[in-house]
Design an enzyme around this catalytic site. Structure first.
Site: not given
Length: 245
Positions: A147, A160
């Site tokens: 994503s 992250y």
């Protein structure tokens, strides 16, 4: 499985003692590349992977380094160059993961996630370029997240997401900056892989990505005839396209 001829090439996969990195490295060895097994703390696991790679009849070395340390990265590449020759294929796989709420992540872990994923990719890519430019051939494959190209974020594991978005931006930048030098720079971005730390309640196509799925995407970019493909990102996600994560 895609099967590029990598005989005579040297490949380095960061974080290749375990997990996805191990499988990517073994796939490269299976294609005939001399391979460098990189680890930071997992020396025994790296030795086992090296033994498995040698079964493919290729030259193998193991190298230890913290890829967030510029001097350690320089020493890492020097060791590979001394043992196997200049790095032709670099796979930037190292990247810490912290699937907890951002307010609960301690500062050291926050920085470690950012530094291993983004700084490690930058430092290793920069160090690899001289040899690739001299050879007028090089392949860099960065590991992103499925994503990250949509800039989706979550309170869980926030650094992250930020780091992987940076990895994809770096991939596109470096592809443009090396377009006249015989070098390609691309990314493969999984959603959930078979060894992931966290599994959602439902998965696209009813399963996580296998190690073979990850290898297939990586090897696609290593074919000689893929030399016009640079700055690209392949999402290894089974068609997953979330509106939120």
């Amino acid at each position: 499985m895609i099967d590029p001829d990598l005989a005579g090439r040297t490949a380095l996969v960061t974080g290749s003692a375990k997990g996805v990195g191990r499988e990517l490295l073994l796939a490269l060895a299976d294609c005939g590349a001399s391979v460098a097994v990189h680890y930071n703390t997992s020396a025994d696991a790296a030795s086992e992977v090296a033994d498995r790679a040698r079964e493919h009849g290729v030259d193998v070395t193991t190298v230890q380094a913290d890829v967030t340390d510029p001097d350690a990265v320089d020493d890492l590449f020097s060791a590979v160059e001394n043992d196997l020759g200049s790095v032709d294929v670099l796979v930037n796989n190292v990247g810490a993961f912290a699937p907890i709420h951002w307010e609960e992540i301690d500062f050291e872990t926050w920085n470690r996630v950012l530094e291993t994923n983004l700084n490690g990719t930058y430092l290793c890519s920069k160090r690899a370029l001289d040899g690739m430019r001299a050879a007028e051939w090089g392949r860099i494959v960065n590991v992103g997240y499925a994503s990250a190209d949509r800039l989706l974020v979550s309170p869980q594991n926030f650094p992250y997401f930020v780091a992987k978005a940076g990895v994809l931006m770096f991939t596109r930048m470096l592809a443009a900056d090396t377009q006249d030098e015989g070098i390609t720079v691309n990314a493969v971005s999984p959603y959930v892989v078979e060894n992931s730390d966290v599994f959602p309640d439902s998965l696209p196509r009813g399963r996580s990505a296998s190690f073979e799925d990850m290898c297939q995407a990586m090897l696609f970019f290593l074919e000689d005839d893929s030399d016009y493909l640079s700055g690209q990102n392949v999402a290894v996600d089974g068609g997953w396209r979330p509106e939120r994560v």
